[in-house]
Enzyme design. Sequence first.
Site, PDB file in Angstrom:
ATOM      1  N   ASP A  77       6.895  -3.453  -0.902  1.00  0.00           N
ATOM      2  CA  ASP A  77       8.225  -2.863  -0.766  1.00  0.00           C
ATOM      3  C   ASP A  77       8.999  -2.871  -2.078  1.00  0.00           C
ATOM      4  O   ASP A  77       9.747  -1.940  -2.374  1.00  0.00           O
ATOM      5  CB  ASP A  77       9.026  -3.618   0.309  1.00  0.00           C
ATOM      6  CG  ASP A  77       8.446  -3.411   1.702  1.00  0.00           C
ATOM      7  OD1 ASP A  77       8.027  -2.287   2.002  1.00  0.00           O
ATOM      8  OD2 ASP A  77       8.392  -4.387   2.470  1.00  0.00           O
ATOM      9  N   GLY A  78       8.823  -3.924  -2.891  1.00  0.00           N
ATOM     10  CA  GLY A  78       9.525  -3.991  -4.165  1.00  0.00           C
ATOM     11  C   GLY A  78       9.083  -2.890  -5.116  1.00  0.00           C
ATOM     12  O   GLY A  78       9.904  -2.287  -5.820  1.00  0.00           O
ATOM     13  N   THR A  79       7.787  -2.589  -5.128  1.00  0.00           N
ATOM     14  CA  THR A  79       7.252  -1.513  -5.970  1.00  0.00           C
ATOM     15  C   THR A  79       7.788  -0.164  -5.518  1.00  0.00           C
ATOM     16  O   THR A  79       8.202   0.671  -6.344  1.00  0.00           O
ATOM     17  CB  THR A  79       5.716  -1.513  -5.920  1.00  0.00           C
ATOM     18  OG1 THR A  79       5.225  -2.792  -6.340  1.00  0.00           O
ATOM     19  CG2 THR A  79       5.139  -0.429  -6.816  1.00  0.00           C
ATOM     20  N   ASN A  81      10.523   0.331  -3.892  1.00  0.00           N
ATOM     21  CA  ASN A  81      11.948   0.328  -4.213  1.00  0.00           C
ATOM     22  C   ASN A  81      12.183   0.802  -5.645  1.00  0.00           C
ATOM     23  O   ASN A  81      13.045   1.652  -5.902  1.00  0.00           O
ATOM     24  CB  ASN A  81      12.514  -1.081  -4.021  1.00  0.00           C
ATOM     25  CG  ASN A  81      13.964  -1.216  -4.474  1.00  0.00           C
ATOM     26  OD1 ASN A  81      14.258  -1.197  -5.660  1.00  0.00           O
ATOM     27  ND2 ASN A  81      14.861  -1.355  -3.528  1.00  0.00           N
ATOM     28  N   THR A 103       2.567  -7.848   0.503  1.00  0.00           N
ATOM     29  CA  THR A 103       2.342  -8.887   1.506  1.00  0.00           C
ATOM     30  C   THR A 103       2.749  -8.414   2.899  1.00  0.00           C
ATOM     31  O   THR A 103       1.984  -8.513   3.857  1.00  0.00           O
ATOM     32  CB  THR A 103       3.145 -10.156   1.146  1.00  0.00           C
ATOM     33  OG1 THR A 103       2.761 -10.585  -0.153  1.00  0.00           O
ATOM     34  CG2 THR A 103       2.864 -11.257   2.145  1.00  0.00           C
ATOM     35  N   ASP A 225      17.965   8.956  10.900  1.00  0.00           N
ATOM     36  CA  ASP A 225      19.132   9.164  11.763  1.00  0.00           C
ATOM     37  C   ASP A 225      20.453   9.149  11.004  1.00  0.00           C
ATOM     38  O   ASP A 225      21.526   9.289  11.596  1.00  0.00           O
ATOM     39  CB  ASP A 225      19.174   8.124  12.891  1.00  0.00           C
ATOM     40  CG  ASP A 225      19.257   6.688  12.386  1.00  0.00           C
ATOM     41  OD1 ASP A 225      19.316   6.495  11.149  1.00  0.00           O
ATOM     42  OD2 ASP A 225      19.250   5.762  13.219  1.00  0.00           O
ATOM     43  N   GLU A 282      13.401  -8.301  -3.233  1.00  0.00           N
ATOM     44  CA  GLU A 282      13.746  -8.778  -4.573  1.00  0.00           C
ATOM     45  C   GLU A 282      15.194  -9.276  -4.583  1.00  0.00           C
ATOM     46  O   GLU A 282      16.000  -8.886  -3.738  1.00  0.00           O
ATOM     47  CB  GLU A 282      13.588  -7.652  -5.602  1.00  0.00           C
ATOM     48  CG  GLU A 282      12.211  -7.002  -5.614  1.00  0.00           C
ATOM     49  CD  GLU A 282      11.102  -7.938  -6.069  1.00  0.00           C
ATOM     50  OE1 GLU A 282      11.417  -8.866  -6.841  1.00  0.00           O
ATOM     51  OE2 GLU A 282       9.945  -7.750  -5.655  1.00  0.00           O
TER      52      GLU A 282
END
Length: 311
Positions: A77-79, A81, A103, A225, A282
Site C-alpha cells: 500500500d505504501g508503494t 500511495n 504484507t 461512492d 506510513e
Amino acid sequence: MNGEIEITKLKKKILLYYNPYSGSGVFKNNLDHIVERIQNAGYQVIPVRAAKGFIIDDVLSKIDQNEFSRIIAAGGDGTINLCVNAMIKNDVHLPLGLLPAGTANDFAYYFELPSDIDYQLDVALGKKTTKVDVGKVNDKIFVNVAAMGALIDVSQKTDPNLKNAIGVLAYYLKALSELPQIHPIPVKLTTPDAVYFEDIYFMVVMNGESAGGFRKLSPQSAMNDGKLDVIAFKKMPIVELAPLLFEVVNGRHPQNKNVLYFQTEELTIESSEDISTDIDGEHGEKLPLHFSVLNERIDVFVSEDTWHYDD
C-alpha cells in the site's frame, strides 16, 4: 463505473514502478518473469525503482502520457500511495495496474485480485478498468486508509519480519499487548452535517474496506461512492476493548455501542493532544487534518472473472 482502455500504436510503453523490499521480497525473484511477460505482450518496459517517492515524482513530471499504455505498480500500500501521489501531483491520467507484493495489500484486496503472479499480470495487462476514488488529507493523497490513535501505532511498531511471517495475526497480537498502556484521546470531528466531540482510543478514515490486514474493518465502504467511511473506537472499559477487536475481525463492529461510524465527503479532525497518524501504512502528518475525496480520480485494472461492479 467501469470501462475498457484502447491501445494505440503510440501507447506501447508501460512504466513499471516497483519496490524490491515490499513484503517478503518475493517480487525480486519474479522481476525477470514480469519483464518477460510485459515484453511478450508487445510493450516496452520502463522500470522505475521505488525510492521514497522522489524518483517516481520526477519521472512522471517528464513523461509523455501519449506514449504510455499504463502504469503498473508492484509493492504494498505504501508503494501504491507514492505512485498515486505522484500521478495526481503531475496530472497523470494513465490507468493503473497492481501487482500486490506487500504484507497486507489492502488496496489491492478490495479489487479481489488473485494471489497468482501470472493471473495478476493477466489483469494488469488486460483492458478492463474501474474508476476509483482517492482520499486527500491536507496536501497528501491516500488510496486506502488514514489512521490515528493508540492502537494504530501498532503497525509502525510491529517487527517487519513478524508481519511478513504471520501477517494479520502479528497486528492483532501486538494490539492486544498494547492494551494496558493505552488511554483515550479527546478529538473534535467536524463534517458538513455534524460536529462530534469524543474521547477515542483510535480511529480510521477509510477509502477501502480493509487496513493492517483486518479485512472487514470498513465492511460498508465502496471506493467509487465519493465518500469516506469514518470509524472511531470510543472510550470504553478496557475489558470491553479486547472483545471488540474480535468483532473487528468479523466486521460486526459498526453496530457496537462503543463505535462511532459515519460516512462523509469532508472531515476535519482536531485534538488538544499530539496523536500519531498513519497514511497507507506510513507515518502521517500531525493534527489538525482535513479530509476530502477526489471522486473516481483513477482507473484501476480489474479481473473480468472476479470483479463485479455496478454500471
